[in-house]
Design a protein around this motif. Structure first.
Motif, mmCIF file in Angstrom:
data_model
loop_
_atom_site.group_PDB
_atom_site.id
_atom_site.type_symbol
_atom_site.label_atom_id
_atom_site.label_comp_id
_atom_site.label_asym_id
_atom_site.label_seq_id
_atom_site.Cartn_x
_atom_site.Cartn_y
_atom_site.Cartn_z
ATOM 1 N N SER A 1 0.834 -1.207 0.000
ATOM 2 C CA SER A 1 0.000 0.000 0.000
ATOM 3 C C SER A 1 0.865 1.253 0.000
ATOM 4 O O SER A 1 0.548 2.243 -0.691
ATOM 5 C CB SER A 1 -0.916 0.019 1.228
ATOM 6 N N ARG A 2 1.959 1.225 0.745
ATOM 7 C CA ARG A 2 2.870 2.373 0.762
ATOM 8 C C ARG A 2 3.466 2.621 -0.614
ATOM 9 O O ARG A 2 3.621 3.768 -1.042
ATOM 10 C CB ARG A 2 3.997 2.138 1.769
ATOM 11 N N LEU A 3 3.812 1.536 -1.293
ATOM 12 C CA LEU A 3 4.374 1.670 -2.634
ATOM 13 C C LEU A 3 3.355 2.292 -3.581
ATOM 14 O O LEU A 3 3.677 3.180 -4.382
ATOM 15 C CB LEU A 3 4.818 0.307 -3.152
ATOM 16 N N ARG A 4 2.107 1.841 -3.490
ATOM 17 C CA ARG A 4 1.067 2.379 -4.372
ATOM 18 C C ARG A 4 0.815 3.862 -4.079
ATOM 19 O O ARG A 4 0.592 4.662 -5.000
ATOM 20 C CB ARG A 4 -0.229 1.587 -4.194
ATOM 21 N N GLN A 5 0.843 4.238 -2.795
ATOM 22 C CA GLN A 5 0.641 5.639 -2.436
ATOM 23 C C GLN A 5 1.714 6.538 -3.028
ATOM 24 O O GLN A 5 1.475 7.718 -3.308
ATOM 25 C CB GLN A 5 0.624 5.790 -0.911
ATOM 26 N N LYS A 6 2.893 5.985 -3.241
ATOM 27 C CA LYS A 6 3.992 6.738 -3.844
ATOM 28 C C LYS A 6 4.059 6.516 -5.358
ATOM 29 O O LYS A 6 5.065 6.864 -6.000
ATOM 30 C CB LYS A 6 5.321 6.318 -3.192
ATOM 31 N N ASN A 7 2.999 5.905 -5.908
ATOM 32 C CA ASN A 7 2.933 5.615 -7.346
ATOM 33 C C ASN A 7 4.084 4.722 -7.807
ATOM 34 O O ASN A 7 4.617 4.883 -8.906
ATOM 35 C CB ASN A 7 2.917 6.920 -8.154
ATOM 36 N N ILE A 8 4.451 3.792 -6.939
ATOM 37 C CA ILE A 8 5.501 2.830 -7.269
ATOM 38 C C ILE A 8 4.830 1.490 -7.570
ATOM 39 O O ILE A 8 4.213 0.885 -6.707
ATOM 40 C CB ILE A 8 6.491 2.676 -6.096
ATOM 41 N N ASN A 9 4.941 1.060 -8.807
ATOM 42 C CA ASN A 9 4.286 -0.183 -9.228
ATOM 43 C C ASN A 9 5.282 -1.306 -9.473
ATOM 44 O O ASN A 9 4.914 -2.368 -9.983
ATOM 45 C CB ASN A 9 3.474 0.065 -10.502
ATOM 46 N N LYS A 10 6.528 -1.081 -9.133
ATOM 47 C CA LYS A 10 7.567 -2.060 -9.407
ATOM 48 C C LYS A 10 7.666 -3.056 -8.243
ATOM 49 O O LYS A 10 8.530 -2.952 -7.380
ATOM 50 C CB LYS A 10 8.911 -1.366 -9.621
ATOM 51 N N ILE A 11 6.746 -4.010 -8.224
ATOM 52 C CA ILE A 11 6.747 -5.058 -7.211
ATOM 53 C C ILE A 11 7.090 -6.379 -7.886
ATOM 54 O O ILE A 11 6.511 -6.729 -8.916
ATOM 55 C CB ILE A 11 5.383 -5.157 -6.504
ATOM 56 N N ASP A 12 8.055 -7.076 -7.333
ATOM 57 C CA ASP A 12 8.472 -8.358 -7.899
ATOM 58 C C ASP A 12 7.419 -9.414 -7.559
ATOM 59 O O ASP A 12 7.270 -9.799 -6.403
ATOM 60 C CB ASP A 12 9.839 -8.755 -7.326
ATOM 61 N N ASN A 13 6.725 -9.896 -8.584
ATOM 62 C CA ASN A 13 5.669 -10.886 -8.375
ATOM 63 C C ASN A 13 6.094 -12.284 -8.807
ATOM 64 O O ASN A 13 5.247 -13.184 -8.895
ATOM 65 C CB ASN A 13 4.414 -10.466 -9.146
#
Length: 267
Positions: free
Chosen positions: A140-152
């Motif tokens: 959620s913190r990443l999304r709030q900072k507009n960071i979509n680079k999550i290793d899935n």
């Protein structure tokens, strides 16, 4: 995590069997404080480490079964993958790591690296969330900072093999896995949270001098901006390889044919 096996083991010890406990992950021998590790040494007849000697006569350094024969492949045009730990939300044991509310600062420091990266590097910077529950809402913190680079990528090995370099933000098993496998790696954590044993500290001091270890986000970003397009030349430098080899011998020892060493030590 096998309660039935623990009960069975306890009964065997009560009947006179020797209890030999082997290191099974990171922190041990490196973290200054590790309550579970101290307990394991105390209750065992022998404790098998991954190379470090410690202060107890019970400790036997042997090649790690877990780390030996790992097969990682460095990808020259791969991603940067940042390993973020999945900490417990509340205090549950003493250890040299961020505890409870301190974890918020740890995660904010990790995210702040993005402020100092060149854009092309920032676009290839992926965060891998730890395997346990996301107690601090990192996604959620990443999304709030507009960071979509999550290793899935589900598999740890596949994730590593998709990478050109790894960022370790915790004194965990993954650091030992990639160092012993000679995979290009950087370390970034706050030394206030990650106190080190006297045995480990000289190696991390050398990591710091060589630009492998970083305590500030600006420093880590500067190193990434510097080596990103030619990681092999930096990582294969003889000075870096020498300290990596010495660290591996003492904290993540491996051997292809480790079986004979174990048999000889236990007998």
């Amino acid at each position: 995590y096998d309660e039935a096996f623990k009960i069975w083991t306890g009964r065997q010890v009560e009947r006179g069997s020797k209890l030999i406990i082997g290191q099974h992950g990171g922190r041990a021998g490196i973290a200054l404080i590790l309550q579970s590790h101290l307990h394991q040494i105390k209750i065992s007849d022998h404790y098998i480490s991954w190379g470090w000697k410690g202060e107890s006569e019970k400790i036997i350094p042997l090649p790690s079964i877990k780390l030996s024969n790992l097969d990682f492949t460095h990808k020259n045009d791969g991603r940067i993958v940042v390993f973020l730990p999945s900490y417990q939300k509340y205090f549950y044991h003493s250890s040299s790591m961020p505890i409870a509310g301190q974890c918020n600062r740890h995660f904010e420091e990790q995210l702040s690296v993005l402020n100092y990266l060149n854009n092309d590097i920032k676009n290839n910077y992926f965060f891998r969330i730890g395997p346990r529950e996301d107690n601090f809402n990192i996604k959620s913190r990443l999304r709030q900072k507009n960071i979509n680079k999550i290793d899935n990528i589900e598999s740890f090995i596949d994730s590593v093999n998709s990478s050109r370099i790894l960022i370790h933000t915790d004194n965990s098993t993954s650091l030992l896995q990639t160092m012993s496998s000679n995979f290009p790696s950087l370390i970034f954590w706050n030394p206030r949270f990650y106190e080190l044993t006297d045995e480990a500290k000289p190696y991390f001091d050398e990591f710091y001098k060589m630009g492998i270890m970083h305590h500030e986000p600006e420093s880590l970003a500067k190193k990434l901006n510097e080596v990103y397009f030619d990681i092999n030349s930096w990582w294969n430098d003889s000075n870096i390889q020498n300290i990596r080899n010495e660290f591996s011998k003492n904290f993540c020892l491996t051997k292809n044919n480790y079986f004979h060493d174990w048999v000889s030590a236990i007998n």
